[in-house]
Design an enzyme around this catalytic site. Structure first.
Site, PDB file in Angstrom:
ATOM      1  CE1 TYR A  99      -3.407   2.843   0.614  1.00 52.61           C
ATOM      2  CE2 TYR A  99      -2.234   3.282   2.366  1.00 52.61           C
ATOM      3  CZ  TYR A  99      -3.101   3.783   1.588  1.00 52.61           C
ATOM      4  OH  TYR A  99      -3.972   4.768   1.806  1.00 52.61           O
ATOM      5  CD  GLU A 150      -8.074   7.035   4.128  1.00 51.09           C
ATOM      6  OE1 GLU A 150      -8.160   6.937   5.437  1.00 51.09           O
ATOM      7  OE2 GLU A 150      -6.930   6.679   3.604  1.00 51.09           O
ATOM      8  CD1 TRP A 206      -3.356   1.830   5.951  1.00 45.31           C
ATOM      9  CD2 TRP A 206      -5.498   2.544   6.017  1.00 45.31           C
ATOM     10  NE1 TRP A 206      -3.968   1.861   4.638  1.00 45.31           N
ATOM     11  CE2 TRP A 206      -4.949   2.457   4.795  1.00 45.31           C
ATOM     12  CE3 TRP A 206      -6.711   2.989   6.088  1.00 45.31           C
ATOM     13  CZ2 TRP A 206      -5.829   2.752   3.780  1.00 45.31           C
ATOM     14  CZ3 TRP A 206      -7.783   3.095   5.209  1.00 45.31           C
ATOM     15  CH2 TRP A 206      -7.142   3.238   3.691  1.00 45.31           C
TER      16      TRP A 206
END
Length: 186
Positions: free
Chosen positions: A17, A39, A47
């Protein structure tokens, strides 16, 4: 290889990522929608949790095809809530459909979500001087402005902190650490 200090090196999804997506200027409307939803899902979670559940979300939401997501029924969303592979938060699941509907309205009004979004930064990434990722702000005047506008247009789970993370992720704001090899590669 020098990466930003927030990258969890024990998780290959995290590394990929960071190296392949985060902070890279993004202009593809479908990918911009996916990233915005990720998000939104992160609110109150790590995350890493989001990255680990990303594939299940993509499968549940038609690879984030905005038109298909906007047309999902309550029954479709209820089915997703039964899937243990996703975050089973009713508000976030329902927000995905509401946000897809609002997203389509922006696309219609501006020609693309990309055109709408990048206008907030005059079509140029903001490159910040970040020595340590902990110095980067959680929100800014820009993220507050965009969050207000998104909310006015019907978006959910798009507060200024989530929006700032989105701006970073989509490359509108480059907050790679100065020592990170990806700071200037985009």
């Amino acid at each position: 290889m020098n990466r930003c200090g927030w990258v969890k090196m024990s998780n290959p999804l995290y590394i990929a990522y960071h190296d392949e997506e985060w902070g890279k200027p993004l202009h593809d409307d479908q990918k911009l929608f996916e990233l915005l939803m990720l998000e939104c899902y992160q609110a109150g979670l790590s995350w890493e949790t989001i990255l680990n559940k990303r594939q299940a979300f993509k499968q549940s939401f038609y690879n984030y095809n905005v038109k298909r997501v906007a047309q999902m029924t309550d029954e479709d969303l209820e089915m997703i809530l039964q899937n243990p592979e996703v975050i089973r938060h009713r508000g976030k699941i329902w927000a995905t459909r509401a946000n897809a509907q609002a997203y389509l309205q922006i696309q219609e009004a501006f020609g693309s979500f990309d055109a709408y979004l990048w206008a907030f930064v005059d079509n140029q990434p903001i490159i910040n001087n970040v020595h340590d990722y902990r110095e980067a702000p959680a929100k800014t005047a820009l993220s507050e402005q965009l969050a207000r506008d998104l909310k006015k247009r019907g978006f959910k789970f798009t507060g200024p902190v989530a929006v700032y993370s989105y701006l970073q992720a989509a490359g509108l704001v480059n907050d790679h650490e100065n020592s990170c090899e990806f700071k200037s590669s985009y």
